[in-house]
Enzyme design. Structure first.
Site, PDB file in Angstrom:
ATOM      1  N   CYS A 130      12.291  20.316  15.052  1.00  0.00           N
ATOM      2  CA  CYS A 130      12.158  19.588  13.793  1.00  0.00           C
ATOM      3  C   CYS A 130      10.758  19.825  13.224  1.00  0.00           C
ATOM      4  CB  CYS A 130      12.382  18.100  14.065  1.00  0.00           C
ATOM      5  SG  CYS A 130      11.948  17.041  12.686  1.00  0.00           S
ATOM      6  N   CYS A 133       8.661  16.040  13.259  1.00  0.00           N
ATOM      7  CA  CYS A 133       8.176  15.356  14.471  1.00  0.00           C
ATOM      8  C   CYS A 133       7.976  16.320  15.631  1.00  0.00           C
ATOM      9  CB  CYS A 133       9.119  14.227  14.867  1.00  0.00           C
ATOM     10  SG  CYS A 133      10.682  14.791  15.559  1.00  0.00           S
ATOM     11  N   CYS A 153      22.138  26.829  17.825  1.00  0.00           N
ATOM     12  CA  CYS A 153      22.846  26.184  18.920  1.00  0.00           C
ATOM     13  C   CYS A 153      22.081  24.904  19.244  1.00  0.00           C
ATOM     14  CB  CYS A 153      22.853  27.157  20.093  1.00  0.00           C
ATOM     15  SG  CYS A 153      23.942  26.683  21.404  1.00  0.00           S
TER      16      CYS A 153
HETATM   17 ZN   LIG Z   1      12.176  15.067  13.775  1.00  0.00          ZN
END
Ligand SMILES: [Zn+2]
Length: 164
Positions: A130, A133, A153
């Site tokens: 991500c 974060c 995946c």
């Molecule tokens: Zn995140």
């Protein structure tokens, strides 16, 4: 496997372990540094936010067992968010059944993920996380369907599905 090949195989193992040690210094941290200061949480803060299973995936780059995520069979319209910080990562229109046992997508929402190379299985793989974060999501491969040819995946435990 004939004897010659067997012997060659056993010689390869120590060579690969040595290579792994050499590459270790460029191995990245268990989870990537986030880009937003708001998401620079301590280990304890993450542990209190996440289930132990999601913590293992998102913060320690774990991988859930194949075919264990309910999201694998999720076919409704909606958005898949990061389970760590709730950033939208994938749209249901770009999800497909890869047969691997993990939720798979052929594209991500632009700017939502970042990649790096890991050597966990000796052979380099492209890990992605991500972008907000830094939580580990999964690995991306080049055997996906058109138009991108990519296969993201993803661990189901790293996602939260929000139906439309
Ligand atoms: Zn995140």
């Amino acid at each position: 496997m004939n004897q010659f090949l067997t012997r060659r195989f056993f010689i390869l193992i120590p060579i690969m372990s040595i290579l792994k040690i050499i590459f270790k210094p460029i191995q990245v941290l268990a989870s990537s540094l986030n880009s937003k200061e708001d998401w620079n949480l301590s280990k304890e803060q993450w542990k209190s936010r996440l289930s132990p299973e999601s913590y293992y995936i998102l913060r320690e780059e774990g991988t859930e067992r194949a075919f264990t995520s309910q999201l694998n069979n999720e076919k409704r319209q909606g958005v898949f968010h990061c389970a760590g910080c709730d950033l939208p990562l994938f749209l249901s229109e770009k999800k497909y059944d890869s047969g691997t046992g993990w939720p798979s997508f052929w594209d991500s929402i632009q700017g939502s993920i970042e990649t790096k190379v890991d050597f966990k299985l000796i052979v380099p793989r492209t890990e992605y996380h991500c972008s907000r974060c830094g939580g580990h999501q999964g690995h991306v491969f080049n055997d996906g369907p058109p138009p991108t040819g990519k296969r993201y995946c993803n661990n189901g435990l790293a996602l939260r599905f929000v139906p439309n």
